[in-house]
Scaffold this active site. Structure first.
Site, mmCIF file in Angstrom:
data_model
loop_
_atom_site.group_PDB
_atom_site.id
_atom_site.type_symbol
_atom_site.label_atom_id
_atom_site.label_comp_id
_atom_site.label_asym_id
_atom_site.label_seq_id
_atom_site.Cartn_x
_atom_site.Cartn_y
_atom_site.Cartn_z
ATOM 1 C CG HIS A 22 -1.992 -0.992 1.225
ATOM 2 N ND1 HIS A 22 -3.280 -0.713 1.594
ATOM 3 C CD2 HIS A 22 -1.985 -2.290 0.854
ATOM 4 C CE1 HIS A 22 -4.025 -1.809 1.456
ATOM 5 N NE2 HIS A 22 -3.261 -2.777 1.018
ATOM 6 C CG ASP A 125 -4.221 2.389 2.285
ATOM 7 O OD1 ASP A 125 -3.283 2.118 1.522
ATOM 8 O OD2 ASP A 125 -5.034 1.537 2.693
ATOM 9 C CD1 TRP A 357 14.017 -4.884 -0.667
ATOM 10 C CD2 TRP A 357 12.045 -5.495 0.203
ATOM 11 N NE1 TRP A 357 13.058 -4.016 -1.126
ATOM 12 C CE2 TRP A 357 11.841 -4.363 -0.609
ATOM 13 C CE3 TRP A 357 10.933 -6.063 0.845
ATOM 14 C CZ2 TRP A 357 10.584 -3.790 -0.799
ATOM 15 C CZ3 TRP A 357 9.681 -5.473 0.655
ATOM 16 C CH2 TRP A 357 9.529 -4.351 -0.154
#
Ligand code: UDP
Length: 499
Positions: A22, A125, A357
């Protein structure tokens, strides 16, 4: 200075939700607004800011009017160590719940900030549904940021409204999503829990995470990180049947992260560009379109049994791959399977493991990358589309199964690995393991020389070209962004005239 900050300048506040799926697209969008002359303030906490502050500082030094307003995350109040502020840090159900609680406590300081800053518009959001009322009290319009597809928003709403799955005798029987221009079939098992279960205490966490249509309905409109050619039928369906104003301004990541350093650092604790050199050298050593990138996003975790099957499936396929694996999975792997696998891959040079990551944009945009195994998170989906890559679809939870249907049944740029169960990342239900043979088969279809794979690659490349065109001056997404900003400026002027 390219854009002098002035009293007349449109001031837009962005309130991202702290989870990469998000936050990343919202920060990219905030930067786009600033690059189009808007005075932008991003409200966030310290740890979240550390993942994007360098980009903001660099935009600011280039003359854009953009800044971060930091608020304190109530770590001690909710019993969390400092710096654990993002859902991706929720390594257990307990920590996850505490992070959610901490986020909900931000409401009061953020409301106070709205009051102090008095912006012209708040982009918020969908998970911060309370912002709509808070802004309305101050007479400020809110734009809902829906970091998902039109397709999934329509699916959620139509299934919630018509409940086509209620009368099925089993969760494994198929139903058709009502009102869709394509025949989309799925099973109740593939829908999110909040759509299936009635409101019980047990489902509280899921229901809290469910998108809040109500707040979207009361917003001024919705911003989509999508673009016209990608899902035009569903953009239209959304506009005509749901009736909320919307603007497609994607793909935002490609629009603002153009150079390698930006691509490498986007969305993660920013560091000096350099560590990626080894990875880039490995990619450079491989032929064009020969490497499969395997990632399940920032939240999903897979069981050890599934990790073993993925490893064998990838190795047996014979194709080159990059696979992002959680460090925690290595720590918990007492028998050292992952360690041995990594060593074997280093020796054969077939595979490259990235722990935790990956610089995803950098990998997807490299010419050696030819496909992706994805959990169908909307951002990863868009980033792959932008890179012109076909996908092996392996949805896990939330809207991801709907995104799979868009990719496989509508756009025909995806091969389904056959994922059956929509389960939240904490995995409270028994996992159904996808076997190595099924994985290797899907890889062969995607990366091999059969007609099916070739056609899929051609369609994906065409869509990638469309994604690049839409953000150029005169393209649909470009025009939509300009039009939205103009509309907000007109709102500001009429408000000033009325006061
Ligand atoms: N991402 C990344 N490296 C990783 C994992 C994720 O850069 O190792 C980024 C990815 O490019 C995307 C976002 O994090 O922009 C993940 O969002 P998505 O909607 O794909 O999935 P989620 O993490 O929300 O399940």
């Amino acid at each position: 200075m390219k854009f002098q900050q002035s009293h007349h300048q449109l001031h837009v506040v962005f309130v991202p939700y702290p989870t990469p799926g998000h936050m990343i697209p919202m920060i990219d969008t905030a930067r786009l607004f600033a690059k189009h002359g808007v005075n932008v303030t991003i409200i966030t906490t310290h740890a979240s800011a550390s993942t994007f502050q360098k980009s903001i500082d660099s935009d600011f030094s280039s003359g854009y009017s953009i800044k971060t307003h930091l608020i304190h995350f109530p770590s001690s109040q909710v019993g969390l160590p400092n710096g654990v502020e993002n859902l991706k840090d929720g390594t257990s159900r307990e920590i996850f719940a505490k992070i959610c609680r901490g986020i909900s406590l931000l409401q009061e300081p953020i409301e106070l900030l709205f009051h102090d800053l008095q912006p012209d518009c708040i982009v918020t959001d969908l998970m911060h549904d309370w912002t709509v009322d808070a802004a309305a009290k101050l007479g400020i319009p809110t734009i809902h940021y829906y970091s998902a597809s039109y397709f999934s928003n329509c699916a959620f709403r139509y299934i919630a409204k018509y409940r086509p799955h209620d009368d099925l005798v089993s969760d494994t029987h198929k139903f058709t999503i009502p009102g869709f221009p394509h025949t989309i079939e799925m099973t109740p098992l593939q829908t999110p829990d909040w759509l299936k279960v009635k409101n019980t205490a047990n489902s509280k966490l899921f229901l809290d995470l469910a998108p809040t249509f109500e707040s979207e309905d009361r917003s001024y409109g919705t911003l989509y990180n999508s673009f016209h050619e990608l899902e035009s039928d569903y953009e239209k369906l959304n506009k005509t049947t749901i009736g909320i104003k919307s603007w497609s301004v994607g793909p935002v990541s490609a629009w603002v992260n153009k150079d390698d350093e930006r691509k490498a650092n986007r969305g993660h604790m920013e560091k000096k560009f350099g560590k990626e050199k080894e990875l880039l050298n490995w990619l450079d050593s491989k032929p064009n379109d020969s490497v499969l990138y395997v990632s399940f996003g920032s939240l999903s975790r897979v069981s050890h049994a599934q990790i073993v099957e993925i490893a064998h499936g990838l190795e047996n396929s014979g194709h080159n791959f990059i696979w992002v694996v959680r460090e925690k999975d290595k720590e918990e792997d007492k028998e050292g399977f992952l360690h041995d696998f990594e060593e074997r891959m280093k020796e054969s040079n077939q595979g490259y493991i990235i722990w935790n990551w990956a610089p995803q944009l950098l990998i997807l945009d490299h010419p050696s990358t030819g496909g992706i195994v994805t959990h169908c998170g909307w951002n990863s989906t868009l980033e792959s589309v932008n890179a012109g890559l076909p996908m092996i679809t392996w949805p896990m939870f939330a809207d991801q199964f709907f995104n799979e249907k868009l990719l496989v049944d509508v756009l025909k740029i995806g091969v389904s690995v056959g994922s059956k169960l929509n389960k939240f990342w904490l995995g409270i239900v028994e996992e159904i393991v996808v076997k190595r043979e099924e994985i290797a088969k899907a890889v062969e279809i995607l990366m091999g020389n059969d007609q099916e794979g070739k056609e899929m690659r051609t369609r994906a490349k065409k869509l990638g070209d469309a994604a690049k065109r839409t953000i150029e001056e005169g393209g649909d997404s470009y025009n939509n962004l300009v039009q939205l900003i103009d509309e907000l400026k007109s709102l500001k002027i009429s408000k000033a005239l009325c006061s």
